[in-house]
Design an enzyme around this catalytic site. Structure first.
Site, PDB file in Angstrom:
ATOM      1  CB  CYS A 130       9.629   7.933  24.769  1.00  0.00           C
ATOM      2  SG  CYS A 130      10.819   6.580  24.914  1.00  0.00           S
ATOM      3  CG  HIS A 188      -0.171   0.227   2.510  1.00  0.00           C
ATOM      4  ND1 HIS A 188       0.627  -0.737   3.069  1.00  0.00           N
ATOM      5  CD2 HIS A 188      -0.088   1.309   3.329  1.00  0.00           C
ATOM      6  CE1 HIS A 188       1.172  -0.271   4.170  1.00  0.00           C
ATOM      7  NE2 HIS A 188       0.747   0.967   4.355  1.00  0.00           N
TER       8      HIS A 188
END
Length: 667
Positions: free
Chosen positions: A198, A62
């Protein structure tokens, strides 16, 4: 005056070109993937928007990535929105990763009807994923366009333009291969539910963590370590985490950047699914996680510990040969250099454990500072004991609540436990405290609650437990020196892992202060030698530069009496090596006890050889017994580790793991 060069981008499909902000996907429309545009297609024929190399093809077909040869622009073409779930069925590709294409070449087709039937959007999105580094802007011509028509003009920024003129463009797609290897070895795109990051690590929510190849991922070049916490499969990258995250998202698609609440629900589901369902499985799972957290928390400071251990060994020699006096400023300065990392270890471990467990590193560093604050240390070491409870002295009270203040300098485990508590406390505080007040009140409550929990509850519990162990060790030693040497030798370094050995140190210090010698310290010395023998075997056996770079300093440090670098950096991390070292410790402890080896100094291991010289009689059998026991300890721990404790495949599973088809390859 030369103008900055412009670049042109073609429409990858026929249809209505729309601004990126109009794309019904927040990741693209907010520009998180870079500058670009969308196309509402009227045809399923897809063409290359730029000339260059196909650098990425998603496993589900995709998404395709291209890199231009002239400017190293990284261009992503995303076919439809949320189409990854269709597993590639609507797409047929005519190119493969590595192919060179020209702008306008046919590269794929997409079945619009099939996508619409699956209730997915057919919008084709184009994004220049490194536009923040390369472009000053992108002008897009909207409206109905044919496939291959020029619809966007980008202006190279000054840095890229000048770098191009001087022939020094940086290498494109620096992290593409690392991203592909990570995705492949966490189980492929079909095993990923979502991904966030993070400041140092990628945080995957996987559908099935058992499909991830932990050894391969942990040993990829560019990966520091892996951790599993809170239902997340965390890949520790370090400062480059944002770049690697971008490369992974470019590969798997922006739809995997799910919002936090969805990710949280996925995490809870995965945590429940992956938890062992047997009592023994839970014990192994919990212990494995604990050891992983301990070693992961210690790895960043291992080099400092090794260097400090060597410095402490040198200082011991200087004192032994009377080069410096313990009262001289020279001694104080060198001692501070060698001892500071150990004395303030709670601060460093608080910071690293917080990064490992997902709490705030700075706050945990401050909590470590609370535990090593001079007034707290003074209460622990010189405070008046007003009563006793469970064998521990009550030396303080908090608003009238009596408790025992323990000494936390040199300690590790209380800070790791504190970081775990903070990782649970922080999210709750952020939920209940209004946003405008969080900056002040989250750290305030966290420091007060976690510090109080360690000082008032965790510290006393550890003190009770460690005092009991110390009394047990003395009892065993009094029964039989040889048997106690075997038991203490085999398990003493396990106490070091959890910081419980500090209950034994006062016994040794008291022995030396009152009698001038310590049989128990001689056994402890053998355990240090064993850790050094094991890590020395790894240093000699391993052909991996990163292992040797850590193992050799750890060997020297262990022989200088500081075993933490050997344990946390190598032996404990690779499991079997710690077991073989402990067997060597047991042999050394048994021989030390059997021969009644005595020790008159405090410094142990090989650097403490003069501690085994009787100050009254000179060299006696204790000295020779120390040499015999140490030699046997080294031989056993070295040989067992060489044969059974370690192999390079443990640290470099990538070289022996079966090679799978790369994401960019098509069958």
């Amino acid at each position: 005056m030369a103008h900055a060069q412009t670049v042109t981008i073609l429409s990858p499909v026929a249809g209505e070109v729309i601004p990126l902000a109009a794309v019904k996907d927040p990741v693209f429309s907010a520009g998180m993937m870079g500058l670009g545009f969308g196309v509402q297609p009227t045809s399923g024929d897809i063409v290359a928007p730029v000339s260059g190399k196909v650098t990425m093809i998603a496993e589900t077909k995709h998404a395709l990535g291209f890199t231009t040869p002239d400017n190293n622009l990284e261009v992503l073409v995303h076919l439809g929105i949320d189409t990854v779930d269709l597993k590639g069925t609507p797409f047929k590709l005519t190119v493969a990763a590595g192919d060179e294409v020209k702008a306008g070449d046919t590269i794929a087709t997409m079945d619009l009807a099939m996508i619409e039937k699956a209730n997915r959007q057919t919008t084709v999105v184009l994004a220049v994923t490194n536009s923040s580094d390369k472009l000053d802007g992108l002008d897009v011509t909207t409206g109905t366009q044919t496939a291959g028509a020029v619809v966007a003009t980008g202006r190279l920024n000054a840095n890229t333009f000048n770098a191009k003129r001087q022939g020094r463009l940086p290498k494109a797609g620096k992290y593409d291969q690392l991203a592909a290897d990570i995705v492949e070895n966490v189980g492929g795109v079909e095993n990923i539910s979502s991904l966030i990051h993070c400041i140092t690590r990628l945080r995957f929510y996987l559908k099935d963590e058992s499909k991830a190849n932990d050894d391969v991922v942990a040993n990829l070049k560019g990966v520091i370590d892996i951790a599993k916490a809170g239902g997340q499969y965390q890949v520790v990258i370090g400062p480059a985490v944002t770049d690697v995250y971008d490369a992974v998202i470019k590969l798997i698609g922006p739809e995997f950047s799910n919002d936090s609440e969805t990710a949280k629900a996925v995490a809870e589901t995965n945590a429940a699914a992956n938890r062992p369902d047997t009592a023994w499985g839970l014990v192994k799972w919990g212990f494995s996680n604990l050891i992983g957290v301990i070693t992961g928390s210690m790895i960043p400071v291992i080099g400092l510990l090794a260097a400090s251990g060597i410095l402490k060994g040198i200082l011991a020699l200087l004192i032994t040969f009377k080069v410096v006096s313990t009262t001289a400023p020279t001694y104080v300065i060198i001692s501070a250099m060698g001892d500071s990392v150990f004395y303030f270890l709670p601060i460093f471990v608080g910071f690293t454990a917080a990064k490992k467990l997902g709490s705030d590193p700075v706050i945990m560093g401050i909590i470590g500072g609370v535990l090593t604050y001079p007034s707290i240390v003074a209460i622990a070491t010189k405070g008046k004991v007003v009563s006793t409870l469970f064998g521990m002295g009550i030396n303080a009270n908090f608003f009238g609540l009596p408790f025992h203040v323990a000494s936390y300098t040199y300690s590790i485990f209380p800070m790791i436990a504190g970081a775990w508590l903070a990782s649970k406390l922080e999210p709750w505080l952020k939920r209940v405290i209004p946003t405008v007040l969080r900056m002040i009140f989250v750290p305030l409550f966290e420091v007060v609650i976690v510090s109080g929990a360690i000082l008032i509850f965790l510290g006393p519990v550890i003190t009770i437990f460690s005092t009991g162990l110390a009394n047990l060790i003395v009892t065993v030693y009094n029964l039989s020196p040889a048997i106690s040497g075997l038991i203490i030798g085999g398990f003493y370094q396990v106490l070091v892992i959890f910081g419980l050995h500090w209950a034994v140190i006062p016994i040794v210090a008291n022995d030396i202060a009152t009698t001038g010698h310590s049989y128990l310290n001689a056994i402890i010395s053998a355990t240090m030698v064993a850790q050094g023998g094991a890590v020395m075997a790894i240093a000699l056996k391993s052909k991996l530069a990163n292992i040797q770079e850590l193992a050799w300093p750890a060997t020297i440090s262990a022989f200088c009496g500081v075993t933490e670098p050997a344990m946390y950096g190598i032996n404990l991390k690779y499991g079997r090596a710690f077991i073989t070292a402990s067997i060597g410790s047991a042999v050394g402890g048994f021989l030390t006890g059997l021969m009644r080896v005595n020790m008159w100094g405090f410094t142990g291991s090989l650097i403490g050889v003069t501690s085994f010289v009787n100050p009254q009689k000179g060299i006696d059998f204790s000295f020779y017994g120390f040499l015999i026991a140490s030699l046997a300890t080294i031989i056993v721990s070295f040989t067992l580790t060489w044969m059974f404790g370690f192999k390079d495949e443990d640290a470099e599973a990538v070289k022996t793991a079966p090679k799978k088809r790369h994401l960019g390859q098509v069958a």
